[in-house]
Design a protein around this motif. Sequence first.
Motif, PDB file in Angstrom:
ATOM      1  N   GLN A 116      -9.875   6.841  -4.048  1.00 33.18           N
ATOM      2  CA  GLN A 116      -8.949   6.764  -2.922  1.00 33.18           C
ATOM      3  C   GLN A 116      -8.274   5.393  -2.884  1.00 33.18           C
ATOM      4  O   GLN A 116      -8.928   4.373  -3.136  1.00 33.18           O
ATOM      5  CB  GLN A 116      -9.674   7.011  -1.607  1.00 33.18           C
ATOM      6  N   VAL A 117      -6.997   5.377  -2.551  1.00 35.09           N
ATOM      7  CA  VAL A 117      -6.273   4.126  -2.326  1.00 35.09           C
ATOM      8  C   VAL A 117      -6.596   3.682  -0.906  1.00 35.09           C
ATOM      9  O   VAL A 117      -6.309   4.403   0.057  1.00 35.09           O
ATOM     10  CB  VAL A 117      -4.762   4.318  -2.514  1.00 35.09           C
ATOM     11  N   VAL A 118      -7.208   2.498  -0.768  1.00 33.92           N
ATOM     12  CA  VAL A 118      -7.717   2.069   0.530  1.00 33.92           C
ATOM     13  C   VAL A 118      -7.287   0.650   0.847  1.00 33.92           C
ATOM     14  O   VAL A 118      -6.871  -0.116  -0.030  1.00 33.92           O
ATOM     15  CB  VAL A 118      -9.267   2.155   0.576  1.00 33.92           C
ATOM     16  N   THR A 119      -7.415   0.293   2.142  1.00 27.48           N
ATOM     17  CA  THR A 119      -7.169  -1.078   2.590  1.00 27.48           C
ATOM     18  C   THR A 119      -8.367  -1.954   2.246  1.00 27.48           C
ATOM     19  O   THR A 119      -9.378  -1.477   1.748  1.00 27.48           O
ATOM     20  CB  THR A 119      -6.938  -1.110   4.112  1.00 27.48           C
ATOM     21  N   ALA A 120      -8.260  -3.237   2.564  1.00 34.73           N
ATOM     22  CA  ALA A 120      -9.373  -4.159   2.318  1.00 34.73           C
ATOM     23  C   ALA A 120     -10.612  -3.759   3.108  1.00 34.73           C
ATOM     24  O   ALA A 120     -11.734  -4.065   2.715  1.00 34.73           O
ATOM     25  CB  ALA A 120      -8.954  -5.584   2.673  1.00 34.73           C
ATOM     26  N   GLU A 121     -10.405  -3.055   4.233  1.00 32.26           N
ATOM     27  CA  GLU A 121     -11.524  -2.611   5.069  1.00 32.26           C
ATOM     28  C   GLU A 121     -12.040  -1.245   4.647  1.00 32.26           C
ATOM     29  O   GLU A 121     -12.961  -0.697   5.271  1.00 32.26           O
ATOM     30  CB  GLU A 121     -11.100  -2.569   6.541  1.00 32.26           C
ATOM     31  N   GLY A 122     -11.439  -0.659   3.598  1.00 29.77           N
ATOM     32  CA  GLY A 122     -11.904   0.625   3.102  1.00 29.77           C
ATOM     33  C   GLY A 122     -11.276   1.836   3.750  1.00 29.77           C
ATOM     34  O   GLY A 122     -11.751   2.963   3.552  1.00 29.77           O
ATOM     35  N   LEU A 123     -10.197   1.663   4.507  1.00 31.48           N
ATOM     36  CA  LEU A 123      -9.534   2.788   5.163  1.00 31.48           C
ATOM     37  C   LEU A 123      -8.527   3.426   4.208  1.00 31.48           C
ATOM     38  O   LEU A 123      -7.697   2.728   3.622  1.00 31.48           O
ATOM     39  CB  LEU A 123      -8.830   2.332   6.440  1.00 31.48           C
ATOM     40  N   PRO A 124      -8.579   4.745   4.047  1.00 29.80           N
ATOM     41  CA  PRO A 124      -7.694   5.401   3.075  1.00 29.80           C
ATOM     42  C   PRO A 124      -6.240   5.431   3.515  1.00 29.80           C
ATOM     43  O   PRO A 124      -5.932   5.653   4.696  1.00 29.80           O
ATOM     44  CB  PRO A 124      -8.273   6.821   2.986  1.00 29.80           C
ATOM     45  N   LEU A 125      -5.362   5.241   2.549  1.00 30.31           N
ATOM     46  CA  LEU A 125      -3.928   5.364   2.764  1.00 30.31           C
ATOM     47  C   LEU A 125      -3.570   6.844   2.768  1.00 30.31           C
ATOM     48  O   LEU A 125      -3.975   7.595   1.871  1.00 30.31           O
ATOM     49  CB  LEU A 125      -3.171   4.624   1.653  1.00 30.31           C
ATOM     50  N   MET A 126      -2.792   7.275   3.765  1.00 27.06           N
ATOM     51  CA  MET A 126      -2.518   8.695   3.940  1.00 27.06           C
ATOM     52  C   MET A 126      -1.184   9.101   3.304  1.00 27.06           C
ATOM     53  O   MET A 126      -0.244   8.310   3.202  1.00 27.06           O
ATOM     54  CB  MET A 126      -2.504   9.048   5.426  1.00 27.06           C
ATOM     55  N   THR A 127      -1.140  10.369   2.900  1.00 20.79           N
ATOM     56  CA  THR A 127       0.073  10.942   2.335  1.00 20.79           C
ATOM     57  C   THR A 127       0.766  11.804   3.385  1.00 20.79           C
ATOM     58  O   THR A 127       0.210  12.082   4.453  1.00 20.79           O
ATOM     59  CB  THR A 127      -0.259  11.818   1.113  1.00 20.79           C
ATOM     60  N   GLU A 128       1.979  12.244   3.050  1.00 17.80           N
ATOM     61  CA  GLU A 128       2.703  13.112   3.972  1.00 17.80           C
ATOM     62  C   GLU A 128       2.011  14.460   4.154  1.00 17.80           C
ATOM     63  O   GLU A 128       2.251  15.164   5.136  1.00 17.80           O
ATOM     64  CB  GLU A 128       4.134  13.325   3.473  1.00 17.80           C
ATOM     65  N   GLY A 129       1.143  14.816   3.218  1.00 13.50           N
ATOM     66  CA  GLY A 129       0.386  16.051   3.340  1.00 13.50           C
ATOM     67  C   GLY A 129      -0.810  15.941   4.267  1.00 13.50           C
ATOM     68  O   GLY A 129      -1.534  16.925   4.460  1.00 13.50           O
ATOM     69  N   GLY A 130      -1.042  14.733   4.840  1.00 17.11           N
ATOM     70  CA  GLY A 130      -2.155  14.543   5.757  1.00 17.11           C
ATOM     71  C   GLY A 130      -3.487  14.327   5.071  1.00 17.11           C
ATOM     72  O   GLY A 130      -4.547  14.458   5.696  1.00 17.11           O
ATOM     73  N   THR A 131      -3.467  13.987   3.788  1.00 24.63           N
ATOM     74  CA  THR A 131      -4.694  13.743   3.022  1.00 24.63           C
ATOM     75  C   THR A 131      -4.650  12.329   2.435  1.00 24.63           C
ATOM     76  O   THR A 131      -3.566  11.761   2.241  1.00 24.63           O
ATOM     77  CB  THR A 131      -4.852  14.762   1.877  1.00 24.63           C
ATOM     78  N   PRO A 132      -5.817  11.752   2.135  1.00 26.62           N
ATOM     79  CA  PRO A 132      -5.823  10.426   1.503  1.00 26.62           C
ATOM     80  C   PRO A 132      -5.161  10.465   0.129  1.00 26.62           C
ATOM     81  O   PRO A 132      -5.214  11.484  -0.582  1.00 26.62           O
ATOM     82  CB  PRO A 132      -7.318  10.101   1.388  1.00 26.62           C
ATOM     83  N   LEU A 133      -4.542   9.362  -0.245  1.00 22.79           N
ATOM     84  CA  LEU A 133      -3.941   9.244  -1.563  1.00 22.79           C
ATOM     85  C   LEU A 133      -5.056   8.985  -2.570  1.00 22.79           C
ATOM     86  O   LEU A 133      -5.800   8.007  -2.445  1.00 22.79           O
ATOM     87  CB  LEU A 133      -2.928   8.099  -1.585  1.00 22.79           C
ATOM     88  N   ILE A 134      -5.176   9.872  -3.572  1.00 25.59           N
ATOM     89  CA  ILE A 134      -6.261   9.796  -4.556  1.00 25.59           C
ATOM     90  C   ILE A 134      -5.664   9.741  -5.958  1.00 25.59           C
ATOM     91  O   ILE A 134      -4.738  10.497  -6.292  1.00 25.59           O
ATOM     92  CB  ILE A 134      -7.211  11.007  -4.433  1.00 25.59           C
ATOM     93  N   LEU A 135      -6.218   8.864  -6.780  1.00 25.72           N
ATOM     94  CA  LEU A 135      -5.821   8.750  -8.179  1.00 25.72           C
ATOM     95  C   LEU A 135      -7.011   9.106  -9.058  1.00 25.72           C
ATOM     96  O   LEU A 135      -8.156   8.750  -8.744  1.00 25.72           O
ATOM     97  CB  LEU A 135      -5.344   7.332  -8.491  1.00 25.72           C
ATOM     98  N   ALA A 136      -6.743   9.806 -10.150  1.00 30.06           N
ATOM     99  CA  ALA A 136      -7.800  10.176 -11.078  1.00 30.06           C
ATOM    100  C   ALA A 136      -8.275   8.947 -11.854  1.00 30.06           C
ATOM    101  O   ALA A 136      -7.504   8.001 -12.065  1.00 30.06           O
ATOM    102  CB  ALA A 136      -7.300  11.260 -12.035  1.00 30.06           C
ATOM    103  N   PRO A 137      -9.543   8.932 -12.290  1.00 28.40           N
ATOM    104  CA  PRO A 137     -10.082   7.754 -12.990  1.00 28.40           C
ATOM    105  C   PRO A 137      -9.318   7.382 -14.250  1.00 28.40           C
ATOM    106  O   PRO A 137      -9.248   6.203 -14.610  1.00 28.40           O
ATOM    107  CB  PRO A 137     -11.517   8.184 -13.326  1.00 28.40           C
ATOM    108  N   ASN A 138      -8.734   8.384 -14.923  1.00 26.72           N
ATOM    109  CA  ASN A 138      -8.047   8.095 -16.190  1.00 26.72           C
ATOM    110  C   ASN A 138      -6.565   7.776 -16.012  1.00 26.72           C
ATOM    111  O   ASN A 138      -5.851   7.553 -16.967  1.00 26.72           O
ATOM    112  CB  ASN A 138      -8.201   9.277 -17.148  1.00 26.72           C
ATOM    113  N   GLU A 139      -6.093   7.750 -14.773  1.00 35.53           N
ATOM    114  CA  GLU A 139      -4.683   7.474 -14.524  1.00 35.53           C
ATOM    115  C   GLU A 139      -4.470   5.976 -14.368  1.00 35.53           C
ATOM    116  O   GLU A 139      -5.047   5.340 -13.481  1.00 35.53           O
ATOM    117  CB  GLU A 139      -4.209   8.223 -13.266  1.00 35.53           C
ATOM    118  N   THR A 140      -3.665   5.425 -15.237  1.00 37.64           N
ATOM    119  CA  THR A 140      -3.449   3.974 -15.236  1.00 37.64           C
ATOM    120  C   THR A 140      -1.988   3.591 -15.028  1.00 37.64           C
ATOM    121  O   THR A 140      -1.699   2.493 -14.549  1.00 37.64           O
ATOM    122  CB  THR A 140      -3.928   3.370 -16.564  1.00 37.64           C
ATOM    123  N   GLU A 141      -1.070   4.473 -15.376  1.00 38.72           N
ATOM    124  CA  GLU A 141       0.358   4.177 -15.239  1.00 38.72           C
ATOM    125  C   GLU A 141       0.827   4.628 -13.860  1.00 38.72           C
ATOM    126  O   GLU A 141       1.357   5.728 -13.682  1.00 38.72           O
ATOM    127  CB  GLU A 141       1.150   4.869 -16.346  1.00 38.72           C
TER     128      GLU A 141
END
Length: 245
Positions: A116-141
């Motif tokens: 999950q993409v999070v703040t320094a306090e660990g709060l997830p950044l939200m998407t327009e779909g109402g879910t946290p923004l998540i990146l797969a472990p192998n995604e680097t670009e």
Amino acid sequence: MENTSYIALSRQTALWRELDMVSNNLANMNTTGYQSEQPMFSEYLIQTRDSDFRLPEKLAFTQDQGSYRDLRPGALEHTGNPLDLAIEGDAYFEVQDQVGPMYTRAGRFTLNPDGQVVTAEGLPLMTEGGTPLILAPNETEISIGSDGTVSTENGQVGKIRLATFDDPNKMERVGGGLLDPGDMQPQAATEFRVQQGMIEKSNVNPIVEMTHMIQVQRAYEASNNLIETEYDRQGKAYGVLAGTN
């Protein structure tokens, strides 16, 4: 007889709160996305017992009306970190707190162990779909467009939710660069640009704030001197009256 002291005390109370604001601004001058806090004062007039005279006398007290956030944007600083984001325009990132959605302009994000993409306090950044923004472990670009669209080498991942409010100054600071909108409903932001690899610095001008602090301290000392002078004057007046009895 005590009117002078009461007026000076009302001014001192307001100055004490103003000094707290200046100190807090200076303490956060290096805080990402911080917007300085400024005091709001007004003159409060009351009538005296001489109000029926031809030239009625009015007393002016200092009334502390609260404060407001300076909404001017801070300077943008290039970091090169793909998860550092800055907003150009009137908008806020939405993050999810335990009590509900919170909003911030502090765009220094990281990845937690769950992706999950999070703040320094660990709060997830939200998407327009109402879910946290998540990146797969192998995604680097990681590429984030000016409209908040997030893409990787595997395609589009989501779109960051950016919100605006009718009166941003009604939002309450809750710490960690977060703002609580209270009963206000967020609206989808339209006039903005997301800048990847950059952060918005605090809009605090340290030189201006230091000058402001000196002015407040001098004004407080002047009010204190006025109170001491008035106390001495009253003491002498009472002494003269006691000696005539």
